[in-house]
Design an enzyme around this catalytic site. Structure first.
Site, PDB file in Angstrom:
ATOM      1  N   GLU A 103       6.668 -27.382  -0.597  1.00 51.78           N
ATOM      2  CA  GLU A 103       7.252 -27.082   0.722  1.00 51.78           C
ATOM      3  C   GLU A 103       7.716 -25.637   0.774  1.00 51.78           C
ATOM      4  O   GLU A 103       8.070 -25.048  -0.252  1.00 51.78           O
ATOM      5  CB  GLU A 103       8.472 -27.981   0.971  1.00 51.78           C
ATOM      6  CG  GLU A 103       8.183 -29.243   1.748  1.00 51.78           C
ATOM      7  CD  GLU A 103       7.878 -28.998   3.220  1.00 51.78           C
ATOM      8  OE1 GLU A 103       7.512 -27.864   3.600  1.00 51.78           O
ATOM      9  OE2 GLU A 103       7.990 -29.950   4.000  1.00 51.78           O
ATOM     10  N   ASP A 104       7.742 -25.091   1.974  1.00 51.18           N
ATOM     11  CA  ASP A 104       8.363 -23.775   2.144  1.00 51.18           C
ATOM     12  C   ASP A 104       9.881 -23.910   2.229  1.00 51.18           C
ATOM     13  O   ASP A 104      10.614 -23.077   1.712  1.00 51.18           O
ATOM     14  CB  ASP A 104       7.806 -23.073   3.396  1.00 51.18           C
ATOM     15  CG  ASP A 104       7.886 -23.942   4.648  1.00 51.18           C
ATOM     16  OD1 ASP A 104       7.943 -25.185   4.517  1.00 51.18           O
ATOM     17  OD2 ASP A 104       7.886 -23.393   5.757  1.00 51.18           O
ATOM     18  N   ASP A 107      15.201 -28.624   4.764  1.00 49.85           N
ATOM     19  CA  ASP A 107      16.272 -28.397   5.726  1.00 49.85           C
ATOM     20  C   ASP A 107      17.112 -29.685   5.788  1.00 49.85           C
ATOM     21  O   ASP A 107      17.974 -29.896   4.933  1.00 49.85           O
ATOM     22  CB  ASP A 107      15.598 -28.042   7.055  1.00 49.85           C
ATOM     23  CG  ASP A 107      16.536 -27.500   8.110  1.00 49.85           C
ATOM     24  OD1 ASP A 107      17.741 -27.734   8.009  1.00 49.85           O
ATOM     25  OD2 ASP A 107      16.066 -26.855   9.056  1.00 49.85           O
ATOM     26  N   PHE A 156      18.415 -18.691  10.705  1.00 52.38           N
ATOM     27  CA  PHE A 156      17.065 -18.934  11.224  1.00 52.38           C
ATOM     28  C   PHE A 156      16.098 -17.989  10.518  1.00 52.38           C
ATOM     29  O   PHE A 156      16.044 -16.806  10.819  1.00 52.38           O
ATOM     30  CB  PHE A 156      17.000 -18.747  12.740  1.00 52.38           C
ATOM     31  CG  PHE A 156      15.769 -19.371  13.326  1.00 52.38           C
ATOM     32  CD1 PHE A 156      15.814 -20.643  13.869  1.00 52.38           C
ATOM     33  CD2 PHE A 156      14.553 -18.704  13.281  1.00 52.38           C
ATOM     34  CE1 PHE A 156      14.662 -21.238  14.375  1.00 52.38           C
ATOM     35  CE2 PHE A 156      13.395 -19.300  13.785  1.00 52.38           C
ATOM     36  CZ  PHE A 156      13.460 -20.564  14.336  1.00 52.38           C
ATOM     37  N   ARG A 169       4.631 -15.959  10.694  1.00 51.10           N
ATOM     38  CA  ARG A 169       4.288 -16.637   9.437  1.00 51.10           C
ATOM     39  C   ARG A 169       3.727 -15.655   8.406  1.00 51.10           C
ATOM     40  O   ARG A 169       3.853 -15.867   7.208  1.00 51.10           O
ATOM     41  CB  ARG A 169       3.250 -17.741   9.681  1.00 51.10           C
ATOM     42  CG  ARG A 169       3.760 -18.923  10.482  1.00 51.10           C
ATOM     43  CD  ARG A 169       2.761 -20.075  10.383  1.00 51.10           C
ATOM     44  NE  ARG A 169       2.956 -21.101  11.396  1.00 51.10           N
ATOM     45  CZ  ARG A 169       3.761 -22.148  11.274  1.00 51.10           C
ATOM     46  NH1 ARG A 169       4.468 -22.315  10.179  1.00 51.10           N
ATOM     47  NH2 ARG A 169       3.866 -23.045  12.243  1.00 51.10           N
TER      48      ARG A 169
HETATM   49  C1  PRP Z   1       9.299 -27.298   8.573  1.00 49.07           C
HETATM   50  C2  PRP Z   1       9.143 -27.062   7.084  1.00 49.07           C
HETATM   51  C3  PRP Z   1       9.304 -28.443   6.505  1.00 49.07           C
HETATM   52  C4  PRP Z   1      10.266 -29.115   7.472  1.00 49.07           C
HETATM   53  C5  PRP Z   1      11.640 -29.106   6.894  1.00 49.07           C
HETATM   54  O1  PRP Z   1       8.061 -27.667   9.096  1.00 49.07           O
HETATM   55  O2  PRP Z   1       7.911 -26.495   6.752  1.00 49.07           O
HETATM   56  O3  PRP Z   1       8.081 -29.144   6.469  1.00 49.07           O
HETATM   57  O4  PRP Z   1      10.246 -28.340   8.687  1.00 49.07           O
HETATM   58  O5  PRP Z   1      12.549 -29.697   7.771  1.00 49.07           O
HETATM   59  P1  PRP Z   1      13.409 -30.987   7.404  1.00 49.07           P
HETATM   60  O6  PRP Z   1      13.912 -30.843   5.980  1.00 49.07           O
HETATM   61  O7  PRP Z   1      14.548 -30.905   8.405  1.00 49.07           O
HETATM   62  O8  PRP Z   1      12.576 -32.195   7.593  1.00 49.07           O
HETATM   63  P2  PRP Z   1       7.731 -27.719  10.669  1.00 49.07           P
HETATM   64  O9  PRP Z   1       7.836 -29.149  11.114  1.00 49.07           O
HETATM   65  O10 PRP Z   1       8.565 -26.711  11.382  1.00 49.07           O
HETATM   66  O11 PRP Z   1       6.198 -27.317  10.716  1.00 49.07           O
HETATM   67  P3  PRP Z   1       5.462 -25.994  10.218  1.00 49.07           P
HETATM   68  O12 PRP Z   1       5.537 -25.991   8.696  1.00 49.07           O
HETATM   69  O13 PRP Z   1       4.075 -26.164  10.731  1.00 49.07           O
HETATM   70  O14 PRP Z   1       6.176 -24.799  10.812  1.00 49.07           O
END
Ligand code: PRP
Length: 187
Positions: A103-104, A107, A156, A169
């Site tokens: 994961e990146d 949250d 953010f 990105r």
């Molecule tokens: C982001 C991120 C994780 C997730 C984390 O993805 O890459 O997958 O949110 O959030 P959480 O811990 O609150 O579940 P996003 O849904 O924004 O999609 P993206 O990676 O395509 O930007």
């Protein structure tokens, strides 16, 4: 998040990202060396944010790897908050595999909790989590992060895979998105 003009302040510079990714790759390669029994480590990214980090990390791993992806989306608010939907499933079989979920950012934790649960349900031999960023203040569900790049404050952040409205990105660093102050009015 609504914003007009934005300003990006560097939070984690490119050199720091490169150094930390290299350290994580050494740690992961060392941990998995000798435990794969001739099989490959199945690295599963969560689209789209993980792509940049995953590419850099995997190029540095010295164990054999396979690559696959999930894509998820979260339901917005109210009673369904925290409910995560799988929009794209992995192609490869999970059964009996050593899986490293990449994961990146973690949250609230809902995304990885759902995906980790699914990987275990599908019969993975072992599942671990590697996340570049950990926004620990925002956590709603506990998830163990086996390999963590950086803990960050509740800001953010964009860049290196992370977006605002699908932009930013491709920044080679992690930045903080800030609203640009209004220009001084002519006197
Ligand atoms: C982001 C991120 C994780 C997730 C984390 O993805 O890459 O997958 O949110 O959030 P959480 O811990 O609150 O579940 P996003 O849904 O924004 O999609 P993206 O990676 O395509 O930007």
């Amino acid at each position: 998040m609504a914003m007009g003009k934005e300003n990006v302040r560097v939070l984690i510079p490119q050199e720091d990202l490169e150094r930390r990714v290299a350290e994580l790759a050494i740690e992961i390669s060392r941990d998995y060396a000798g435990r794969l029994g001739g099989d490959a480590l199945l690295c599963v990214g969560v689209l789209k944010g993980s792509v940049f980090f995953m590419a850099d990390l995997l190029k540095r791993l010295t164990v054999p790897v396979q690559v696959d992806f999930f894509q998820t989306s979260s339901y917005g608010s109210g009673t369904t908050a925290g409910e995560v939907r799988i929009r794209k499933d992995v192609d490869l079989s999970i059964r009996g595999k050593d899986v490293l979920l990449i994961e990146d950012i973690v949250d609230t934790g809902h995304t990885v909790r759902t995906v980790l649960g699914l990987l275990r349900f599908r019969g993975a031999r072992d599942v671990r989590l590697c996340s570049l960023l950990d926004k620990v203040e925002r956590r709603e569900v506990e998830v163990p992060i086996d390999y963590r790049g950086f803990e960050i404050e509740n800001l953010f952040v964009v860049g290196y895979g992370l977006d605002f409205d699908e932009r930013y990105r491709n920044l080679p660093y992690i930045g903080v998105l800030e609203a640009e102050p209004d220009p001084p009015s002519p006197s």
